[in-house]
Design a protein around this motif. Sequence first.
Motif, mmCIF file in Angstrom:
data_model
loop_
_atom_site.group_PDB
_atom_site.id
_atom_site.type_symbol
_atom_site.label_atom_id
_atom_site.label_comp_id
_atom_site.label_asym_id
_atom_site.label_seq_id
_atom_site.Cartn_x
_atom_site.Cartn_y
_atom_site.Cartn_z
ATOM 1 N N VAL A 7 0.816 -1.210 0.000
ATOM 2 C CA VAL A 7 0.000 0.000 0.000
ATOM 3 C C VAL A 7 0.861 1.276 0.000
ATOM 4 C CG1 VAL A 7 -0.331 0.466 2.466
ATOM 5 C CG2 VAL A 7 -2.207 0.810 0.903
ATOM 6 N N GLU A 8 2.119 1.124 0.318
ATOM 7 C CA GLU A 8 3.027 2.280 0.387
ATOM 8 C C GLU A 8 2.999 3.101 -0.910
ATOM 9 O OE1 GLU A 8 6.583 3.933 2.588
ATOM 10 O OE2 GLU A 8 6.101 1.839 2.856
ATOM 11 N N LYS A 9 2.818 2.427 -2.025
ATOM 12 C CA LYS A 9 2.829 3.103 -3.326
ATOM 13 C C LYS A 9 1.653 4.066 -3.495
ATOM 14 C CE LYS A 9 4.864 -1.023 -5.271
ATOM 15 N NZ LYS A 9 4.561 -2.248 -5.983
ATOM 16 N N ILE A 10 0.514 3.759 -2.869
ATOM 17 C CA ILE A 10 -0.665 4.595 -3.086
ATOM 18 C C ILE A 10 -0.913 5.612 -1.973
ATOM 19 C CG2 ILE A 10 -1.789 2.827 -4.474
ATOM 20 C CD1 ILE A 10 -3.695 2.461 -1.982
ATOM 21 N N ILE A 11 -0.213 5.477 -0.862
ATOM 22 C CA ILE A 11 -0.470 6.372 0.274
ATOM 23 C C ILE A 11 -0.375 7.857 -0.097
ATOM 24 C CG2 ILE A 11 0.512 7.134 2.490
ATOM 25 C CD1 ILE A 11 0.593 4.228 3.319
ATOM 26 N N PRO A 12 0.608 8.269 -0.902
ATOM 27 C CA PRO A 12 0.668 9.702 -1.238
ATOM 28 C C PRO A 12 -0.574 10.214 -1.974
ATOM 29 C CG PRO A 12 2.725 8.619 -1.819
ATOM 30 C CD PRO A 12 1.750 7.539 -1.439
ATOM 31 N N PHE A 13 -1.309 9.324 -2.603
ATOM 32 C CA PHE A 13 -2.475 9.718 -3.388
ATOM 33 C C PHE A 13 -3.802 9.510 -2.660
ATOM 34 C CE2 PHE A 13 0.884 8.034 -6.150
ATOM 35 C CZ PHE A 13 1.202 9.202 -6.840
ATOM 36 N N ALA A 14 -3.750 8.882 -1.500
ATOM 37 C CA ALA A 14 -4.970 8.539 -0.765
ATOM 38 C C ALA A 14 -5.506 9.735 0.016
ATOM 39 C CB ALA A 14 -4.690 7.392 0.191
ATOM 40 N N THR A 15 -6.816 9.808 0.092
ATOM 41 C CA THR A 15 -7.451 10.840 0.913
ATOM 42 C C THR A 15 -7.472 10.370 2.364
ATOM 43 O OG1 THR A 15 -9.656 9.898 0.680
ATOM 44 C CG2 THR A 15 -8.973 11.500 -0.999
ATOM 45 N N GLU A 16 -7.759 11.280 3.251
ATOM 46 C CA GLU A 16 -7.856 10.934 4.675
ATOM 47 C C GLU A 16 -8.917 9.850 4.890
ATOM 48 O OE1 GLU A 16 -6.555 11.189 8.595
ATOM 49 O OE2 GLU A 16 -5.731 12.251 6.883
#
Length: 51
Positions: free
Chosen positions: A16-25
């Motif tokens: 999931v590390e790859k998508i964390i910068p793009f995830a909303t709260e």
Amino acid sequence: MLKEKLDFIKTVFPNVEKIIPFATEDNLEKLFEQAQQKVDYELTEAQFEWK
């Protein structure tokens, strides 16, 4: 989101590390809830295996 929660999510879902910068709260909160459910399920499953 608290660093501890993010660390927990990353531990349960390493990719999931790859998508964390793009995830909303909201997405991160849902991921945290899913991580908790996965750990709870795995713990329950492990308890039954020991019996």
